[in-house]
Structure formats: structure tokens, C-alpha cells
Design a protein around this motif. Structure first.
Motif, PDB file in Angstrom:
ATOM      1  N   CYS A  74       7.099  -2.069   2.215  1.00  0.00           N
ATOM      2  CA  CYS A  74       7.373  -1.414   3.493  1.00  0.00           C
ATOM      3  C   CYS A  74       7.404  -2.342   4.687  1.00  0.00           C
ATOM      4  CB  CYS A  74       6.337  -0.314   3.729  1.00  0.00           C
ATOM      5  SG  CYS A  74       4.704  -0.950   4.189  1.00  0.00           S
ATOM      6  N   GLY A  75       6.724  -3.476   4.616  1.00  0.00           N
ATOM      7  CA  GLY A  75       6.696  -4.369   5.775  1.00  0.00           C
ATOM      8  C   GLY A  75       5.738  -3.928   6.866  1.00  0.00           C
ATOM      9  N   ASN A  76       5.038  -2.825   6.689  1.00  0.00           N
ATOM     10  CA  ASN A  76       4.113  -2.365   7.718  1.00  0.00           C
ATOM     11  C   ASN A  76       2.783  -1.909   7.121  1.00  0.00           C
ATOM     12  OD1 ASN A  76       3.256  -1.803  10.340  1.00  0.00           O
ATOM     13  ND2 ASN A  76       4.047   0.307  10.275  1.00  0.00           N
ATOM     14  N   CYS A  77       2.279  -2.704   6.160  1.00  0.00           N
ATOM     15  CA  CYS A  77       0.928  -2.468   5.653  1.00  0.00           C
ATOM     16  C   CYS A  77       0.273  -3.837   5.512  1.00  0.00           C
ATOM     17  CB  CYS A  77       0.953  -1.731   4.311  1.00  0.00           C
ATOM     18  SG  CYS A  77       1.529  -2.736   2.931  1.00  0.00           S
ATOM     19  N   THR A 129      -0.923  -5.530   2.989  1.00  0.00           N
ATOM     20  CA  THR A 129      -0.493  -6.421   1.916  1.00  0.00           C
ATOM     21  C   THR A 129       0.928  -6.942   2.129  1.00  0.00           C
ATOM     22  OG1 THR A 129       0.140  -4.552   0.555  1.00  0.00           O
ATOM     23  CG2 THR A 129      -2.026  -5.459   0.147  1.00  0.00           C
ATOM     24  N   CYS A 130       1.786  -6.162   2.782  1.00  0.00           N
ATOM     25  CA  CYS A 130       3.117  -6.674   3.112  1.00  0.00           C
ATOM     26  C   CYS A 130       3.027  -7.724   4.213  1.00  0.00           C
ATOM     27  CB  CYS A 130       4.034  -5.543   3.589  1.00  0.00           C
ATOM     28  SG  CYS A 130       4.692  -4.535   2.258  1.00  0.00           S
ATOM     29  N   LEU A 131       2.178  -7.464   5.214  1.00  0.00           N
ATOM     30  CA  LEU A 131       2.096  -8.367   6.358  1.00  0.00           C
ATOM     31  C   LEU A 131       1.397  -9.669   5.994  1.00  0.00           C
ATOM     32  CD1 LEU A 131       1.247  -5.709   9.075  1.00  0.00           C
ATOM     33  CD2 LEU A 131       3.351  -7.044   8.911  1.00  0.00           C
ATOM     34  N   ARG A 163       0.836  -1.210   0.000  1.00  0.00           N
ATOM     35  CA  ARG A 163       0.000   0.000   0.000  1.00  0.00           C
ATOM     36  C   ARG A 163       0.869   1.257   0.000  1.00  0.00           C
ATOM     37  NH1 ARG A 163      -5.145  -2.147  -0.731  1.00  0.00           N
ATOM     38  NH2 ARG A 163      -5.653  -3.522   0.998  1.00  0.00           N
ATOM     39  N   ARG A 164       1.922   1.215   0.808  1.00  0.00           N
ATOM     40  CA  ARG A 164       2.742   2.418   0.960  1.00  0.00           C
ATOM     41  C   ARG A 164       3.470   2.740  -0.342  1.00  0.00           C
ATOM     42  NH1 ARG A 164       3.913   3.907   6.140  1.00  0.00           N
ATOM     43  NH2 ARG A 164       3.615   1.734   6.689  1.00  0.00           N
ATOM     44  N   GLN A 165       3.887   1.674  -1.042  1.00  0.00           N
ATOM     45  CA  GLN A 165       4.513   1.894  -2.344  1.00  0.00           C
ATOM     46  C   GLN A 165       3.542   2.627  -3.265  1.00  0.00           C
ATOM     47  OE1 GLN A 165       5.667  -1.953  -3.870  1.00  0.00           O
ATOM     48  NE2 GLN A 165       7.824  -1.417  -3.837  1.00  0.00           N
TER      49      GLN A 165
HETATM   50 ZN    ZN Z   1       3.779  -2.367   2.562  1.00  0.00          ZN
END
Ligand code: ZN
Ligand code: ADP
Length: 629
Positions: A398-401, A403-405, A383-385
Motif C-alpha cells: 500500500c505504501g502507507n503502512c 512495513t511499506c514505509l 500491513r494493509r495487504q
Molecule cells: Zn503497506
């Protein structure tokens, strides 16, 4: 300043940062902006919310002779802004329509007599002949145009008065001007430059990343329950903002949250001014208040410990969404941006655009904004991307949204898409009629409703061919086809679905349809450890402020609570929000450093000279007492 807290001679910007604000070093572009403006240059400053824009004009205003004139649309918050800088020992005042004439005359005199460091003015007042005349009878250190994106006519915060601000440069060509905003698409940026006549200004553009905010977008089912579960499980006792589109929704949701023990208040432009002020006051001054609001709430709210921002309706643009979510976690501690979004949102916003009385150009613009928002909601990537790419920034996942998690599964939805599109195709061709999602799903799933029988839709060749997908799954398919542009909402505003130019390619299998599989609504509350969070399911046992205390030793946690209690008393006595006295991060630093004298105290981030004098003795006493307990 009442007594100049800086050493004799010309203090440097760093002296002011340390002595007045109590901070050790500048962040990001602050030092460069301050140097440039102090030297007389114009600047355009783009920093995300919480990035530290205020210092960029406050420090040059102190270093240059005269008062810094701060143009701000935030009349309701000027008192707070002034209170906060007064706490630092600065001489600040404001002029706006909420003021009585005696008070106004007092401020005007102070300005003329050179007794002010900062003067906050609303644009509509600034542009009156009286006010321009007043300004020419005193010394102006600089003009700071805060929330400069309000000049953007297509933006969501447009204020017509901002358009008049270009006169400042003409009238005072030698006074430096800075425009500051947390809204930063290239289009908005060039609009600011053009309309405020800042072609010669140096631009300072920071990264817009807010890594401490966890971004999550969930499929909407029972939004009232979803929101309540989210707050209870992850943010019990925390301050938060919930955004909804309609005034009635804000009132309903606030009432339902209150029934379940959440200290929630509704806020929208339909409430009278006194009520709006009271809600804002409680939100700022108390802890753990949740405001359920339309977008009328929030600009300029600089409460640092807002722990979550939730959207229960789809925002109209990524820009607006990013500004709203940016109000979470200004203190840098973990915070959540949570959204529930469903098919009905897409239908509703498309309808608003179709029904808007504005011209085609405007409608096309709104459609582009909404398309970008939908792409964010439906992305299977970080999402952050996606968010930062909207502002022209590239980052790694990012590892903190969400979809990453929990990377979403994708599936080949080409065949269901063809079933749906061909149903619409047949209905359009044979009967020249259009239908909404509900009826189309009834046809596909073979639900023999009264309407189906009445129109003989059980005779269609596509009748019942989609029984393999549940109602919610069909809604997800439709939502995503709308977001991809393979399907559209027809004119006329009843949520009818129509084919687009792209539909044919899907029907002919020239275009495949990869869809994202919605996670069950209850999942997706994992927090990354890296962001300082804890595993989900906290069960509401947390006290407010617990996040700032996390990672403190048990002994220090006791001290932290004692400091918080002391701060609450001071804030109450002075009628100030607790964070204006000290931030949680300063209390935390006090626990860790355990200073024993004033020199040590002065080294703590957030303790400048004025606060050292006002609170130093009390703090040392409290710390000593804790040590002896
Ligand atoms: Zn992310
Ligand atoms: P913005 O207006 O960009 O949203 P603020 O000016 O309100 O941000 O600053 C956000 C927070 O960060 C404030 O509490 C401010 O005191 C703090 N801050 C700003 N600059 C620094 C710095 N150099 N060091 C430590 N804290 C800072």
C-alpha cells in the motif's frame, strides 16, 4: 420533510442526493443499493466505516411512502443521529428507553400520522408487542438494520435482541429490509443472512480499503511514554481514541496524558451513565479531545475528524481491530492507526482464553482469531495487504503502512530459537516444571537471580548460552515464536511457556525461523507524502483542523479559520457538534470555490437545500467580508 425540497412529481434518487444532502454524485454501491431498495428489494450492504451507509437507507426512506424504521443498538447516539438528519431538513425521531413518556407519545403520534421520514428504534424496544403494534398502525417505508453484525453470536458486539429481528420479515413480508455493517468476514456475512432471514437479499460488498489511514504497529516498551511521544509529535491538538483492555489502564493513561497537556478523558463501562454521556458529548462537540477507552466506546461514533486511533493493548481479533481503527479519518483526510504490542500482550490474551469458562469450541475459535491478530503484528509484509486479505481482498503493497514505509529487516533466528526451546525441553523433561519468559531469559543470559540459584538452574547446559541477545531481543524472539506456534503458553494461566508439536521440527533444524527485527521504538513515524501528510516531528505547533487546511493558500487559510470560527459559534448556539453544521471538507471547498451567490453555494459539496436556507446568507456575507479585507 417540512416542505418537500424536491421538484414536484417523483424526485429521483440523484435529485434527493443533490437537493437534500448537497452532494454531487453517489459513491461506490450507493446508487445501486438505493435503486434496489427503493424498488422493494432486500439488501445486505457491507461497506467500511465512513463508506456512506446511511444514505443507502435514508434516500429510499424518502423516496418510498411511509417512515424508514432504523434499528440501531446505539441508544446513546440516537439523539445525535436524529439531530444530524434534522439539520438536513428531514423529519426524524427516535424511540428508546431513555425517553420520557410524553416525548414517546409525541413520537408515536407523529409516526401514526405519517409525519416522519425516519424513525430510529432500539431493538429491545422494537420487539415489544406495543411497538410492533404501533408500527402496524402506520406506513413503513423500509426496515434498516444498522450494525447488523451485532447478530453474530461469536462477534465482539453481540446483542441478543438482534436475534429476534427475523420476525420483521415474517410480519411485514412486503416491506424491504436492509442490513448494514462494516464488519465483513465471510463467516459474519453468512451469519447475518441466516439469522436475519435475508437469504433472498441482494448483497452489495464494497472494498474495505481505507487508504487514508496509516497503519503502524510498534514493539511495546514504555507504552505510556511511547503514546505521549506519538501524540505530541504527530497529533498535537487532534481528536483521537486510545483503546486499552482494562478500565484501570484507561484512567491511568488519561491522567498521565492530561499531566502532559493532552485533553484526555477516560471512558469505560464502569463509569456511571451521566459521566459516560458527558465524555461522549465533549468528544463529539469539542475539538482536540482524546478519549482513552475500553472497547465499550466507539460503535456508531460518526465524528468524521478523528485523526488517530491508538491501541496500547493487543486487540482480540482482526475484525475488532479493523472496526476500531476504522473510526479514524472518516472524512478521508490523513489519519493514523497506531499500536504498541509486546510479549506480555500475547501471554495475557492466551491466558484469558485458557481461563475462559466457555466450551472448547469457543476457545478454539478465540484462539484462531488471536492467531490472525498475531500474524498481522508480526508480518514483514504490507500491513494493509494482511488486513484486507483477512476480509478476502487482494491488494498491492500500500505504501502507507509502517512495513511499506520502512521495510523491516529479517534475520535467521533458528539458533536462538533452538537455545530457548531446548532449555524448556530440559526443564520439562528433567524437572517436570514450567517457567515463564522472565526466568527462561535469566537462564539463557546467565543472570544469577535468587530463583536461578534456588532451583540450581545455573547447572543447566543451556545456562548463559544466550548472552549475545539483550533482554528485549529475547522477548521479541519469544513473542514471534508464540505467534508462529513454535511455542505456546501452558495451561494454568501463569504465562508459562511450553513446547508445541512444531517445536521438535525447530529443534531438529527441520524448520528454520525467520524473524522480524524490531525497529527501535522511537522510529517509524515517517508519513508518506502521497497520503497528504507531512514529515514527522511536527512539534505540536499545529492547530486542530490544520490537516484540512493543508494545501490552501495563505489567504485561504485565513478564510478557512474564519469559517471555522463562525461554525463553532453556530454549533455552540444549537448545541450541535461542529461537523453536523458543516464538515471541514465543505469549509475547504468554500475557500477554494469562493461562491458569490446562492446558486453557486448550492453547488458546494455538503450544502443541501435546508442548510442553504439556514446558513446561506451568513456564509455569503462572511465570504464577501473576507474578499473586501
Ligand atoms: Zn503497506
Ligand atoms: P458509514 O455509516 O458507512 O460509516 P456515513 O453514512 O456516516 O458512513 O458516511 C460517511 C460520511 O460520508 C458522512 O459524512 C456522509 O455525509 C458522507 N457521504 C456519504 N455519501 C456521500 C456522497 N455520495 N458524497 C459525498 N459525501 C458522502
Amino acid at each position: 420533510m417540512s416542505d418537500n425540497p424536491c421538484p414536484a412529481g417523483a424526485p429521483s434518487a440523484l435529485d434527493v442526493l443533490q437537493n437534500v444532502f448537497g452532494y454531487g454524485s453517489f459513491r461506490g454501491h450507493q446508487a445501486a443499493v438505493i435503486e434496489h431498495v427503493t424498488g422493494g428489494g432486500d439488501a445486505l450492504v457491507l461497506m467500511p466505516t465512513g463508506g456512506g451507509k446511511s444514505l443507502c437507507y435514508q434516500i429510499p426512506a424518502l423516496l418510498r411512502p411511509g417512515a424508514g424504521v432504523v434499528v440501531s443498538p446505539l441508544i446513546a447516539l440516537m439523539q445525535d443521529q436524529v439531530d444530524a438528519v434534522n439539520q438536513l431538513g428531514l423529519r426524524a425521531a427516535f424511540l428508546n428507553s431513555s425517553q420520557d413518556p410524553t416525548e414517546r407519545r409525541r413520537v408515536e403520534k407523529a409516526y401514526r400520522d405519517g409525519q416522519l421520514d425516519l424513525l430510529y428504534v432500539a431493538p429491545e424496544r422494537l420487539l415489544t408487542d406495543g411497538c410492533l403494534d404501533l408500527l402496524s398502525h402506520g406506513k413503513i417505508a423500509l426496515f434498516a438494520i444498522d450494525e447488523a453484525h451485532c447478530v453474530s453470536q461469536w462477534g465482539h458486539d453481540f446483542r441478543p435482541d438482534y436475534l429476534g429481528l427475523h420476525v420483521l420479515g415474517q410480519r411485514w413480508p412486503n416491506v424491504p429490509r436492509l442490513a448494514l455493517t462494516a464488519t465483513a468476514t465471510a463467516a459474519t456475512r453468512s451469519e447475518i443472512v441466516e439469522r436475519l432471514d435475508l437469504g433472498g437479499a441482494k448483497q452489495f460488498v464494497s472494498s474495505f480499503d481505507r487508504p487514508n489511514i496509516q497503519y503502524r504497529i510498534h514493539p511495546k516498551t514504555q507504552v505510556r511514554d511511547q503514546l505521549l511521544r506519538f501524540i505530541q509529535a504527530e497529533h498535537a491538538g487532534d481528536s483521537g481514541i486510545v483503546y486499552a483492555l482494562a478500565r484501570a489502564t484507561t484512567e491511568d493513561l488519561a491522567a498521565s496524558l492530561r499531566e502532559h497537556g493532552v485533553d484526555a478523558l477516560a471512558y469505560h463501562a464502569g463509569l456511571d451513565a451521566a459521566r459516560r454521556r458527558a465524555v461522549q458529548r465533549r468528544f463529539l462537540n469539542e475539538e482536540g479531545v482524546v478519549v482513552v477507552a475500553t472497547i465499550a466506546f466507539g460503535m456508531g461514533i460518526d465524528k468524521p475528524d478523528v485523526r488517530f486511533v491508538a491501541h496500547v493493548d493487543l486487540p482480540k481479533s482482526v475484525e475488532g481491530y479493523y472496526q476500531e481503527t476504522g473510526r479514524a479519518g472518516r472524512d478521508g483526510l490523513p489519519a493514523t492507526a497506531w499500536m504498541a504490542y509486546g510479549l506480555a500482550d500475547v501471554v495475557q490474551l492466551r491466558r484469558f482464553i485458557a481461563e475462559s469458562p466457555a466450551d472448547d469450541l469457543y476457545r478454539r475459535h478465540q484462539t484462531r482469531l488471536l492467531d490472525a491478530m498475531l500474524a498481522l503484528c508480526e508480518t514483514s509484509d504490507c500491513r494493509r495487504q494482511n488486513l484486507l486479505a483477512y476480509f478476502g481482498e487482494r491488494i498491492d503493497p500500500c505504501g502507507n503502512c509502517d512495513t511499506c514505509l520502512e521495510p523491516p529487516e529479517t534475520w535467521d533466528g533458528t539458533i536462538p530459537a533452538q537455545k530457548l526451546l531446548s532449555t524448556i525441553f530440559r526443564l520439562e523433561r528433567e524437572r517436570r516444571q514450567h517457567y515463564g519468559a522472565g526466568h527462561l531469559i535469566d537462564i539463557l543470559r546467565g543472570n544469577r537471580t535468587a530463583r536461578v540459584s534456588q532451583y540450581g538452574h545455573d547447572q543447566l547446559t543451556t545456562w548463559g548460552i544466550g548472552a549475545d541477545l539483550k533482554d528485549t531481543e529475547w522477548r521479541a524472539v519469544i513473542r514471534q515464536l508464540l505467534a508462529r506456534g513454535d511455542l505456546a503458553i501452558g495451561p494454568g494461566g501463569h504465562g508459562v511457556l511450553v513446547l508445541t508439536e512444531q517445536s521438535g521440527a525447530v529443534l531438529r533444524s527441520e524448520r528454520t525461523v525467520q524473524l522480524r527485527r524490531d525497529l527501535p521504538a522511537a522510529r517509524g513515524k515517517t508519513r508518506s507524502k502521497g497520503a497528504g501528510g507531512k514529515p514527522g516531528g511536527l512539534g505540536g505547533a499545529e492547530s486542530p483542523g490544520a490537516k484540512a487546511a493543508a494545501e490552501l493558500s495563505p489567504d485561504n487559510q485565513i478564510l478557512f479559520e474564519a469559517l471555522r470560527a463562525w461554525r463553532a459559534g453556530v454549533a455552540k448556539d444549537k448545541g450541535l457538534p461542529a461537523y453536523v453544521v458543516f464538515h471541514d471538507s465543505t469549509l475547504r471547498a468554500l475557500c477554494l470555490a469562493d461562491p458569490t451567490d446562492k446558486a453557486d453555494l448550492a453547488g458546494i459539496s455538503g450544502i443541501g437545500q435546508a442548510k442553504l436556507e439556514a446558513y446561506g446568507d451568513q456564509l455569503l456575507e462572511l465570504l464577501a467580508q473576507h474578499r473586501s479585507d
